[in-house]
Design a protein around this motif. Structure first.
Motif, PDB file in Angstrom:
ATOM      1  N   ASP A   1      19.607   0.676   0.219  1.00 26.41           N
ATOM      2  CA  ASP A   1      18.703   1.568   0.954  1.00 26.41           C
ATOM      3  C   ASP A   1      17.259   1.395   0.503  1.00 26.41           C
ATOM      4  O   ASP A   1      16.329   1.844   1.180  1.00 26.41           O
TER       5      ASP A   1
ATOM      6  N   THR B   1      12.615  -6.739   6.642  1.00 24.43           N
ATOM      7  CA  THR B   1      11.806  -6.658   7.858  1.00 24.43           C
ATOM      8  C   THR B   1      12.593  -5.997   8.994  1.00 24.43           C
ATOM      9  O   THR B   1      13.760  -6.311   9.219  1.00 24.43           O
TER      10      THR B   1
ATOM     11  N   SER C   1      13.271  -2.813   9.028  1.00 28.31           N
ATOM     12  CA  SER C   1      13.898  -1.588   8.518  1.00 28.31           C
ATOM     13  C   SER C   1      12.806  -0.682   7.970  1.00 28.31           C
ATOM     14  O   SER C   1      11.652  -1.075   7.832  1.00 28.31           O
ATOM     15  N   ASP C   2      13.173   0.535   7.607  1.00 21.83           N
ATOM     16  CA  ASP C   2      12.231   1.467   6.992  1.00 21.83           C
ATOM     17  C   ASP C   2      12.565   1.658   5.517  1.00 21.83           C
ATOM     18  O   ASP C   2      12.183   2.635   4.901  1.00 21.83           O
ATOM     19  N   ARG C   3      13.288   0.675   4.953  1.00 25.26           N
ATOM     20  CA  ARG C   3      13.736   0.813   3.570  1.00 25.26           C
ATOM     21  C   ARG C   3      12.612   0.473   2.598  1.00 25.26           C
ATOM     22  O   ARG C   3      11.934  -0.547   2.758  1.00 25.26           O
ATOM     23  N   PRO C   4      12.397   1.302   1.574  1.00 24.47           N
ATOM     24  CA  PRO C   4      11.304   1.071   0.616  1.00 24.47           C
ATOM     25  C   PRO C   4      11.526  -0.181  -0.216  1.00 24.47           C
ATOM     26  O   PRO C   4      12.658  -0.510  -0.587  1.00 24.47           O
TER      27      PRO C   4
ATOM     28  N   GLY D   1       5.399  -5.031   8.413  1.00 25.64           N
ATOM     29  CA  GLY D   1       5.860  -3.671   8.653  1.00 25.64           C
ATOM     30  C   GLY D   1       6.830  -3.158   7.619  1.00 25.64           C
ATOM     31  O   GLY D   1       7.366  -2.050   7.759  1.00 25.64           O
ATOM     32  N   VAL D   2       7.087  -3.933   6.570  1.00 27.61           N
ATOM     33  CA  VAL D   2       7.987  -3.481   5.509  1.00 27.61           C
ATOM     34  C   VAL D   2       7.294  -2.386   4.696  1.00 27.61           C
ATOM     35  O   VAL D   2       6.100  -2.470   4.406  1.00 27.61           O
ATOM     36  N   ARG D   3       8.059  -1.374   4.321  1.00 30.60           N
ATOM     37  CA  ARG D   3       7.527  -0.233   3.580  1.00 30.60           C
ATOM     38  C   ARG D   3       7.407  -0.603   2.092  1.00 30.60           C
ATOM     39  O   ARG D   3       8.149  -0.144   1.241  1.00 30.60           O
TER      40      ARG D   3
ATOM     41  N   SER E   1       5.440  -0.993  -1.581  1.00 29.86           N
ATOM     42  CA  SER E   1       4.462  -0.397  -2.482  1.00 29.86           C
ATOM     43  C   SER E   1       4.417  -1.216  -3.764  1.00 29.86           C
ATOM     44  O   SER E   1       5.346  -1.975  -4.050  1.00 29.86           O
TER      45      SER E   1
ATOM     46  N   THR F   1       4.557   4.954   0.570  1.00 37.59           N
ATOM     47  CA  THR F   1       4.190   4.528   1.925  1.00 37.59           C
ATOM     48  C   THR F   1       3.741   3.075   1.899  1.00 37.59           C
ATOM     49  O   THR F   1       3.466   2.504   0.838  1.00 37.59           O
ATOM     50  N   ILE F   2       3.659   2.468   3.052  1.00 35.95           N
ATOM     51  CA  ILE F   2       3.310   1.052   3.151  1.00 35.95           C
ATOM     52  C   ILE F   2       1.943   0.775   2.522  1.00 35.95           C
ATOM     53  O   ILE F   2       0.962   1.463   2.809  1.00 35.95           O
TER      54      ILE F   2
END
Length: 296
Positions: A66, A99, A101-104, A148-150, A152, A212-213
């Motif tokens: 995740d 890529t 996904s919204d997975r950190p 667009g990958v989240r 940090s 966040t991104i």
């Protein structure tokens, strides 16, 4: 949350495993050997076999999780440019798997070369250049963020201290033992920033949960510790003289480490603490050294 962690059995990674599991998360740790796998199982983590140069293992580990925390790095300063390139490629491979996904995805960098001689902040970008700063972790993270990958970045202090440290402070202690004196350069007023490994691990968890991104965070508990003060603790603990060496003598005394010994790299974590409510609570670097475990 199931977190895929590279460097999971390392000095910092093992602390992150404890932090994540203690907070109710699951950990899938990258392991390249049987001993590493056994250590992960003993810590309560699941094992994902592979290494930083096995890109397929990195992609499959990222796809199974995740969130991803990347702390793995090959600490071979004799081929530093090469291992920095391995790190860059590994980050891009993980980013490719995430890529869409919204997975950190949390990438590791450092504060030391962000802005030498100035109080470095999270908003500052590292001074780059093939010779001066071959590590490209942040540039790779930015390239991943553009997809667009989240992603940090956590920038670590040059001294991440605590039990089991095998970083810069132990290197200084070994040099002092070998030379019979604990040295600093000039007046020794150059500054390092520092953080305890458990405080750093707590920060990684908070970033994974809240980041966040494109965000950058500083794992810095102490903004500025004078290098002379570090040398003085070493001298006291080893019962050897503490001496000043000139800039010209530094290479002869410290060897390849001379550049780090003379580095002036104070750094702030004010923004990090404010955004994430991260409040370092562990023992300071000098107090940690004074306890003696570094010298056993």
């Amino acid at each position: 949350m199931n977190v895929f962690l590279t460097g999971a059995t390392g000095f910092i990674g093992s602390a992150i495993v404890q932090e994540l599991i203690g907070a109710g998360h699951q950990v899938l740790g990258l392991a390249r050997s049987e001993s590493a796998a056994s250590a992960l199982i003993a810590a309560g983590a699941a094992v994902h076999r592979g290494d930083l140069e096995n890109l397929d293992s990195l992609r499959s580990g990222a796809k199974a999780a995740d969130a991803v925390i990347h702390t793995g790095f090959i600490h071979d300063f004799a081929r530093f440019n090469e291992v920095c390139e391995i790190d860059r490629v590994a980050i891009e491979a993980i980013g490719e798997a995430l890529t869409g996904s919204d997975r950190p995805f949390i990438v590791t960098s450092g504060t030391a070369l962000v802005r030498p001689g100035t109080l470095a902040t999270e908003a500052m970008m590292p001074v780059t250049g093939a010779d001066a700063h071959p590590r490209r972790s942040e540039q790779a993270a930015d390239a991943v963020a553009e997809r667009g990958v989240r992603v940090s970045t956590v920038r670590l202090s040059p001294s991440v201290h605590g039990n089991g440290d095998y970083g810069f402070v132990p290197m200084l202690i070994n040099i002092a033992r070998e030379k019979g004196v604990s040295a600093y350069i000039g007046e020794g007023l150059n500054r390092w920033n520092a953080v305890h490994r458990f405080d750093a691990a707590h920060l990684y968890r908070l970033v994974a949960e809240q980041a966040t991104i494109g965000a950058r965070f500083h794992a810095v508990a102490e903004e500025a510790v004078n290098f002379k003060a570090i040398a003085e603790v070493i001298g006291k603990q080893l019962n050897i003289p503490v001496v000043s060496v000139s800039l010209e003598e530094a290479a002869g005394h410290f060897g390849w480490f001379a550049g780090f010994a003379g580095l002036d790299c104070p750094a702030s974590s004010q923004q990090t603490q404010s955004i994430l409510s991260w409040h370092p609570a562990q023992i300071t670097l000098l107090a940690d050294m004074a306890q003696g475990s570094y010298f056993n």
